[in-house]
Design an enzyme around this catalytic site. Structure first.
Site, PDB file in Angstrom:
ATOM      1  CB  ALA A  34      -1.019   0.017   1.202  1.00  0.00           C
ATOM      2  CD  GLU A  74       4.320  -9.167   6.129  1.00  0.00           C
ATOM      3  OE1 GLU A  74       4.545 -10.342   5.557  1.00  0.00           O
ATOM      4  OE2 GLU A  74       4.946  -8.419   6.302  1.00  0.00           O
TER       5      GLU A  74
HETATM    6 MO1  MOS Z   1       4.912 -11.794   2.732  1.00  0.00          MO
HETATM    7  S1  MOS Z   1       5.273 -13.360   3.900  1.00  0.00           S
HETATM    8  O1  MOS Z   1       6.404 -10.970   2.692  1.00  0.00           O
HETATM    9  O2  MOS Z   1       3.981 -12.209   1.545  1.00  0.00           O
END
Ligand code: MOS
Length: 727
Positions: A511, A690
């Site tokens: 993003a 993440e």
């Molecule tokens: Mo991520 S594990 O860098 O798609």
């Protein structure tokens, strides 16, 4: 026109705050949502061309060397076209951002389940039957053990400052414990799939990939062709989680077979093949040492990690990635050890590093809080440094304390910390646990083209992918906001290597990186319009299709005779050398543990996160919900099991590899804090993809301890491990 920006300094202009359309940072639905839920968005294996053949891999059932293969019986079967046993077939899937061919050559079997040949037939069923009819001889060859034994200790991955041993001796309170996490699979819902189609020497590959700019070079290098002759299309991807960062075996297999047969060939790997041939996260063993004074202030931190991978692989799970900068302490030690094993390739899976590293670290912090008799939230707050304690560099921003306070408040955290095992409802023991969330923030180079048409519509083109994250939504909103358009006037075209190359989706940088390139392209268009009106870009307001300057409003259509095209390029400069950039958050969890069976039910899970400007609170929240759900899995059930005899993955399906399902997951709550990080990029956006998994499992495991007094250090905390500690 071209607008290029290199991120070398903080950008404090907050230009997005000046925009007038009011569609950015709203919870807009995904524009492609209706296509997806109605089953009409063509995923990789669904855009099947006329006359397509189907491929299925032959599986190596043991380690060694393939010395002979007999495909006569398979080739005699109805509908079978070929059996490929070519040297160019991939042995290992490709690591993220590798940009070149991964390890090829399928005659050497380095992990059980490795594809060693490819059967191609009229139907998948016929191809699978043919694959099973291929016979071969595999003789013994020198291979690594299947269970990690000897570890390499590469010099560049070790670091130390001060004297940790002395800090441990002098400390009022210490923790010195070893934790372990099992291997994981990305477990994306969409299996790896590719369809290859040649037109002369030009190849088009429809695949499910995360980073097309790199994937094109990886595939071209694997095939020995010019990347310019290769086009990859990846408009819709059903989850990646790292396993689709680089190309996998099916892309090369489909391309080779299609070239040999002169017909399009498609391969969708089976669920079992995805489990045993694509990336796994390495198992980890982690020794964590903490030295603190009586008030819980850390003087020393040690974090040693033991991980594994196949030979010839450069990736190793960066377990300690966030350890150097999360908490205070003058005396520090980082260790990293890698064993070479005959197991499925280890690579990036769902926040490589922090997902397992912060999780275990946050369990150790809970042990410290308990040993020192300090509220775990307070313990963390006392240990937030003023600056990066390893490098002395300032933080671009540090929102950990705010996230801890806000999260504790929302959750209703009991700072008196009831003693472990002191709350009971019938046969259920109730406990609370928390953990910090930390993830590094990265900006990658990215390009995008934006074209504004005189009719007031705009087209965005980039090879960026949307792997379920919401790229289509946020790039639509961003463009609409910058150009003063309605979202339905913006057409975002992704996943095509004919478009300007983007950062791709991975490392939580999509993003911010791809977004910045679109932002810059839009700025180019704004500048051109401002010029025409005799004003500056800063003085120009674009809203509802009108250009407003000096209190005069002009319809965009009156200003443009032809489409206005602009190419934006963001380049990562040296901001990451000047400041420490990360995203921050905190998790709070309540569990009920059954005192008879040892079963843990997560009753409540809350996360508060800060990741710069939030472009769309709905898609951002969804990312966090997914991460926290994975956290529940990591804490309680998720575990790839390698057979200790030959290393093969025993539980290679969703029946035996337990991801959390609805019945395992309570109503998770997520709060996103307002933040502007001027060092991140011109949009002040940071990655959130993440963050929600980085430490989440720690909160669950800590809550189990608070409920029961049982400290599980070997994840997942399955019933047997909890029960073993209950009286
Ligand atoms: Mo991520 S594990 O860098 O798609």
């Amino acid at each position: 026109m071209n607008v290029h920006h290199k991120m070398d300094e903080a950008d404090r202009r907050n230009r997005l705050d000046d925009m007038a359309q009011g569609v950015l940072s709203t919870p807009m639905d995904r524009p492609e949502g209706p296509l997806k839920v109605s089953g009409t968005a063509p995923y990789a294996h669904e855009a099947q061309p006329e006359g397509m053949l189907h491929g299925c891999f032959v599986r190596a059932p043991r380690l060694g060397q393939v010395t002979s293969m007999n495909a006569d019986k398979a080739l005699a079967m109805e509908g079978v076209h070929t059996v490929l046993h070519a040297d160019k077939l991939l042995r290992n899937p490709c690591q993220g951002t590798a940009n070149e061919a991964p390890v090829q050559g399928v005659r050497d079997v380095h992990y059980v389940g490795q594809p060693i040949a490819l059967a191609v037939a009229d139907s998948f069923e016929a191809a699978r039957a043919a694959a099973q009819a291929v016979t071969f001889e595999i003789t013994d060859a020198d291979r690594n053990p299947v269970t990690p034994q000897d570890y390499e200790t590469p010099e560049d991955k070790q670091s130390a400052q001060g004297d940790l041993d002395k800090a441990m001796r002098d400390a009022a309170v210490t923790v010195d414990q070893t934790y372990s996490t099992p291997p994981h699979n990305s477990a994306a819902m969409e299996p790896h799939a590719s369809i290859a189609q040649w037109d002369g020497d030009r190849l088009t590959l429809r695949g499910a990939y995360q980073m097309l700019k790199y994937n094109r070079n990886e595939l071209a290098d694997s095939l020995g062709i010019d990347p310019k002759k290769l086009r990859i299309l990846s408009p819709y991807v059903g989850g990646g989680f790292g396993s689709k960062l680089g190309i996998a075996q099916e892309a090369v297999g489909a391309a080779l077979a299609a070239r040999e047969l002169g017909r399009p060939v498609g391969i969708a790997m089976t669920r079992q093949q995805v489990f045993e041939a694509t990336m796994r996260r390495s198992e980890t063993r982690q020794r964590i040492r903490l030295a603190a004074d009586a008030e819980g202030r850390l003087s020393g931190i040690g974090h040693d990690a033991w991980v594994s991978n196949l030979p010839d692989e450069t990736f190793s799970e960066p377990v300690t990635q966030a350890t150097p900068f999360t908490y205070r302490g003058a005396h520090r030690h980082i260790g990293h050890h890698i064993a070479r094993v005959s197991r499925t390739c280890a690579g990036s899976v769902r926040a490589p590093g922090e997902a397992v590293g912060i999780t275990c670290f946050e369990i150790a912090m809970d042990e410290l809080a308990h040993a020192a008799g300090i509220d775990p939230v307070e313990l963390r707050k006392r240990n937030i440094p003023e600056e990066d304690p390893t490098t002395g560099k300032p933080y671009s921003s540090n929102m950990l304390a705010k996230a801890l306070d806000a999260g504790a408040q929302t959750f209703g955290w009991d700072a008196t910390c009831p003693a472990p095992g002191s709350r009971r409802e019938g046969e259920w023991l109730i406990g609370q646990g928390m953990a910090s969330a930390v993830r590094v923030n990265i900006l990658m180079g990215s390009k995008a083209r934006v074209t504004l048409d005189p009719d007031g519509s705009a087209v965005v083109e980039t090879d960026m992918t949307d792997i379920g994250t919401g790229s289509y939504a946020i790039l639509t909103q961003l463009t609409a906001e910058m150009l003063g358009l309605r979202p339905d006037q913006v057409d975002v075209r992704l996943g095509d290597t004919d478009n300007p190359p983007a950062s791709g989706s991975g490392g939580s940088w999509g993003a911010s990186s791809a977004g910045s390139s679109v932002f810059l392209a839009c700025q180019g268009i704004r500048s051109r319009i401002a010029e025409q009106l005799g004003t500056s870009e800063e003085q120009l307001t674009l809203k509802d299709g009108q250009a407003i300057a000096d209190n005069r409003s002009t319809p965009l259509g009156d200003l443009l005779n032809e489409p206005l095209e602009s190419l934006g390029e963001i380049e990562a400069g040296d901001t990451s050398d000047k400041v420490r950039q990360a995203t921050w958050g905190a998790y709070f969890c309540e569990v009920a543990v059954n005192s008879v069976t040892g079963e843990t039910r997560v009753r409540r899970l809350h996360g508060t996160f800060a990741a710069g400007r939030i472009l769309n609170p709905k898609t951002a929240r969804s990312q966090c919900l997914g991460g926290m759900t994975f956290g529940i899995g990591m804490a309680l059930t998720e575990e790839l099991i390698h057979d200790p005899r030959d290393g093969h993955i025993v539980n290679r399906d969703f029946a035996e590899y337990h991801l959390p399902v609805n019945a395992d997951v309570p109503q998770i709550t997520v709060d996103l804090l307002e933040e502007r990080d001027p060092w991140s990029n011109p949009m002040q956006v940071k990655g959130i993809g993440e963050l929600g998994i980085c430490g989440a499992a720690g909160a669950v495991v800590n809550a189990i301890h608070n409920a029961t007094g049982v400290r599980v250090r070997d994840l997942p905390a399955t019933l047997d491990k909890v029960l073993a500690g209950l009286d």
